[in-house]
Design a protein around this motif. Sequence first.
Motif, PDB file in Angstrom:
ATOM      1  N   ASP A 174      36.872  48.064  17.410  1.00 29.24           N
ATOM      2  CA  ASP A 174      36.120  46.979  18.028  1.00 29.24           C
ATOM      3  C   ASP A 174      36.565  45.655  17.427  1.00 29.24           C
ATOM      4  N   VAL A 175      37.262  44.833  18.217  1.00 28.25           N
ATOM      5  CA  VAL A 175      37.757  43.546  17.720  1.00 28.25           C
ATOM      6  C   VAL A 175      36.810  42.399  18.051  1.00 28.25           C
ATOM      7  N   ARG A 176      35.604  42.705  18.513  1.00 27.40           N
ATOM      8  CA  ARG A 176      34.664  41.633  18.836  1.00 27.40           C
ATOM      9  C   ARG A 176      34.303  40.767  17.618  1.00 27.40           C
ATOM     10  N   PRO A 177      34.034  41.356  16.453  1.00 24.06           N
ATOM     11  CA  PRO A 177      33.702  40.482  15.313  1.00 24.06           C
ATOM     12  C   PRO A 177      34.809  39.476  14.989  1.00 24.06           C
ATOM     13  N   THR A 178      36.057  39.946  14.923  1.00 24.46           N
ATOM     14  CA  THR A 178      37.165  39.038  14.636  1.00 24.46           C
ATOM     15  C   THR A 178      37.341  38.024  15.761  1.00 24.46           C
ATOM     16  N   SER A 179      37.198  38.470  17.007  1.00 21.10           N
ATOM     17  CA  SER A 179      37.377  37.574  18.145  1.00 21.10           C
ATOM     18  C   SER A 179      36.369  36.428  18.104  1.00 21.10           C
ATOM     19  N   ARG A 180      35.125  36.744  17.782  1.00 22.75           N
ATOM     20  CA  ARG A 180      34.097  35.698  17.729  1.00 22.75           C
ATOM     21  C   ARG A 180      34.332  34.760  16.544  1.00 22.75           C
ATOM     22  N   PHE A 181      34.803  35.321  15.434  1.00 23.36           N
ATOM     23  CA  PHE A 181      35.103  34.484  14.275  1.00 23.36           C
ATOM     24  C   PHE A 181      36.226  33.497  14.613  1.00 23.36           C
ATOM     25  N   ILE A 182      37.262  33.980  15.314  1.00 22.78           N
ATOM     26  CA  ILE A 182      38.373  33.103  15.702  1.00 22.78           C
ATOM     27  C   ILE A 182      37.894  32.051  16.693  1.00 22.78           C
ATOM     28  N   ALA A 183      37.052  32.466  17.657  1.00 23.76           N
ATOM     29  CA  ALA A 183      36.544  31.504  18.644  1.00 23.76           C
ATOM     30  C   ALA A 183      35.786  30.372  17.955  1.00 23.76           C
ATOM     31  N   TYR A 221      49.322  40.578  20.247  1.00 23.23           N
ATOM     32  CA  TYR A 221      49.253  41.206  21.568  1.00 23.23           C
ATOM     33  C   TYR A 221      47.991  40.820  22.341  1.00 23.23           C
ATOM     34  N   ASP A 222      47.472  39.638  22.098  1.00 24.99           N
ATOM     35  CA  ASP A 222      46.293  39.163  22.837  1.00 24.99           C
ATOM     36  C   ASP A 222      45.043  39.986  22.551  1.00 24.99           C
ATOM     37  N   GLN A 223      44.968  40.600  21.370  1.00 27.40           N
ATOM     38  CA  GLN A 223      43.826  41.444  21.049  1.00 27.40           C
ATOM     39  C   GLN A 223      42.500  40.703  21.079  1.00 27.40           C
ATOM     40  N   PHE A 224      42.509  39.407  20.752  1.00 30.43           N
ATOM     41  CA  PHE A 224      41.260  38.681  20.533  1.00 30.43           C
ATOM     42  C   PHE A 224      40.922  37.709  21.650  1.00 30.43           C
ATOM     43  N   HIS A 225      41.800  37.528  22.616  1.00 28.14           N
ATOM     44  CA  HIS A 225      41.585  36.486  23.621  1.00 28.14           C
ATOM     45  C   HIS A 225      40.418  36.790  24.554  1.00 28.14           C
ATOM     46  N   LEU A 227      42.408  41.332   7.712  1.00 22.56           N
ATOM     47  CA  LEU A 227      41.967  40.272   6.816  1.00 22.56           C
ATOM     48  C   LEU A 227      42.276  38.916   7.425  1.00 22.56           C
ATOM     49  N   VAL A 228      41.352  37.994   7.260  1.00 25.70           N
ATOM     50  CA  VAL A 228      41.551  36.596   7.653  1.00 25.70           C
ATOM     51  C   VAL A 228      41.409  35.759   6.383  1.00 25.70           C
ATOM     52  N   VAL A 229      42.418  34.968   6.081  1.00 25.70           N
ATOM     53  CA  VAL A 229      42.386  34.132   4.883  1.00 25.70           C
ATOM     54  C   VAL A 229      42.564  32.669   5.281  1.00 25.70           C
ATOM     55  N   ALA A 230      42.074  31.797   4.415  1.00 29.76           N
ATOM     56  CA  ALA A 230      42.269  30.369   4.613  1.00 29.76           C
ATOM     57  C   ALA A 230      43.682  29.988   4.197  1.00 29.76           C
ATOM     58  N   ALA A 231      44.310  29.119   4.956  1.00 30.12           N
ATOM     59  CA  ALA A 231      45.669  28.688   4.623  1.00 30.12           C
ATOM     60  C   ALA A 231      45.714  28.035   3.248  1.00 30.12           C
ATOM     61  N   SER A 232      44.646  27.363   2.861  1.00 30.36           N
ATOM     62  CA  SER A 232      44.620  26.729   1.540  1.00 30.36           C
ATOM     63  C   SER A 232      44.711  27.753   0.427  1.00 30.36           C
ATOM     64  N   PHE A 263      37.165  36.611   5.985  1.00 30.60           N
ATOM     65  CA  PHE A 263      36.625  37.563   6.968  1.00 30.60           C
ATOM     66  C   PHE A 263      37.478  38.820   6.914  1.00 30.60           C
ATOM     67  N   GLN A 264      36.820  39.969   7.124  1.00 29.37           N
ATOM     68  CA  GLN A 264      37.572  41.219   7.176  1.00 29.37           C
ATOM     69  C   GLN A 264      36.811  42.235   8.001  1.00 29.37           C
ATOM     70  N   GLN A 265      37.554  43.201   8.543  1.00 30.07           N
ATOM     71  CA  GLN A 265      36.951  44.301   9.280  1.00 30.07           C
ATOM     72  C   GLN A 265      37.946  45.453   9.352  1.00 30.07           C
TER      73      GLN A 265
END
Length: 564
Positions: free
Chosen positions: A451-460, A476-480, A536-541, A526-528
């Motif tokens: 389920d990529v909904r959590p990551t998709s909403r975080f990106i949105a 591959y457009d997983q989150f669009h 994993l989602v990390v800040a660029a900083s 963020f992670q799932q």
Amino acid sequence: MPASPTIFPRGPLEKPSPAAAAGHSIPFYVLTWLAGIGLLTFAFLYALPFIPIDETRYLGVAWEMFARGDFLVPYLNGHPYHHKPPLLFWILHAGWAIFGVNDWWPRVASASLSFAGVLLTARLARRMWPDALSLGGWAGTILLGMGLWAAYTPAVMFDMLLATCVLLAMNGLWDAAQGKPRAWLWVVVGIGSGVLAKGPVVLLHVLPAALLWPWWRPLAQPLGRWYRRLALAVLGGAAIALAWAVPAAIRGGPEYAHMIFWGQSAGRIVKSFAHQRPWWWYFPLLPLLLYPWLLWPSAWRALARLEWRTDPAQRFLLAWAVVPFVAFCAISGKQAHYLLPLFPAVSLLLARTLATRGILATRFDHFPLLLPFLAATALLFLRLRPPAHLPPVIAESAWWPIPALAAVAFFGWLAPRRTLYSRVSSLAGATVLSLVILALGLGRAAAPYYDVRPTSRFIAQAQAEGRPVGFVGKYYDQFHFYGRLTQPIEEISWSSLHAWAKDHPHGLIIETFANTPPSEFAAPVFQQPYRGRILLVVAASDVMSVSGDASTHPSNDEADDASE
């Protein structure tokens, strides 16, 4: 002493009631098809998200087209998407235009295509054998009860749509062979819509039977006339496809035009031979794909009594099923769902031979019901005596699928056996119910890993705040779709990771890992879980603060599956 075998009565099939024959009521078996498809659709909607990579990619493309208001050129992550034609996307757009953009319409649309395929199969059965109209019920029930067909009924894929297009063409071919010239319009629409569904592969399904017409023709016609009309039908189908392709090529630009007219077909040949499967790869899978019928002794006894030498319809079905299957075995690129358009031919052959031949029933006819029983036994064993590394999907699943699967096997075994059709119905129903149970049980336990909904909403949310987002590797457009994203996600490589972070200090970077992540991803925001890995989602900083050569890290790019 062994029990004497039951002989199912042979003779004329039951006649439909006058009301049903006049079209004044819906046959009961059609209602059972609707119930089975409805159960499958509900189970998928309730228990399963759209599965990456395929379902999320196709929905992402459909969403980008819809959001742009561009219904000619498909887009993936902001770039023209040349891998698939747009017919499935248009079907999704039609529902969203009526009901608004939602998550339920794609599964309902796919299930509707499956129902249309079952109805077209039943229609073809009645056309081929007008003296046995009830064969439509047999053929549709057998088709819906096939394991792969049932599993793909609510799936957002192109193959069910292609199968429906092939059925349109095959209905037209048979009617045309009966001396009905207008039926060629069915062939034109079937070929044209098939090209718009999945490309020229529709010809691999339709042309073998059409070209072998002298072998199976039920009515003598001039040879030249048949092939002239066939050529015109192919040209008509091509004209339907070109009505989209030409303006799309103009809109998409030279590179897109090159890919849809030539590059994609040539590229598939190269890719196919670079990722080979052996010629025999389909054969071990057939008992599972065609479950329960290839595990049912009565089906084998029926197929052994084919009357293809005297029945043109059975020769037509053999030309439809066997020649493309041999071609798919010869092509090195193979996927199980490529065979879906052949399943109606198999169901029609089984329906005819089971319903009209004297079949001996033995105690082994319940053998297919062992599969849900064995599945229940295996689940019980794993839960009571778990191994050291029990998959989380099993460990976290509910207990109720175990008695439910056992009950399906038990009551299927106790089902009425007065007629052969009751046994066919019980086996088909057991297949559908087993898939529903597995979806609601194991599928629901596995859902968090897909389920990529959590990551998709975080990106949105991040994009709404003006933060750029990068994805390490191929995206591959997983989150669009789930995120309803309107901005692209930038693809970056490990070698450019630090440079991208430096250029986008307020950005976010996404990557997936099977093992311990490197230091750049040690402090995710963020992670799932994601497909047996961790996302994993990390800040660029945070990436900028880590020194070292990022290019030394191995790439974790996902391998794109071959369903493209």
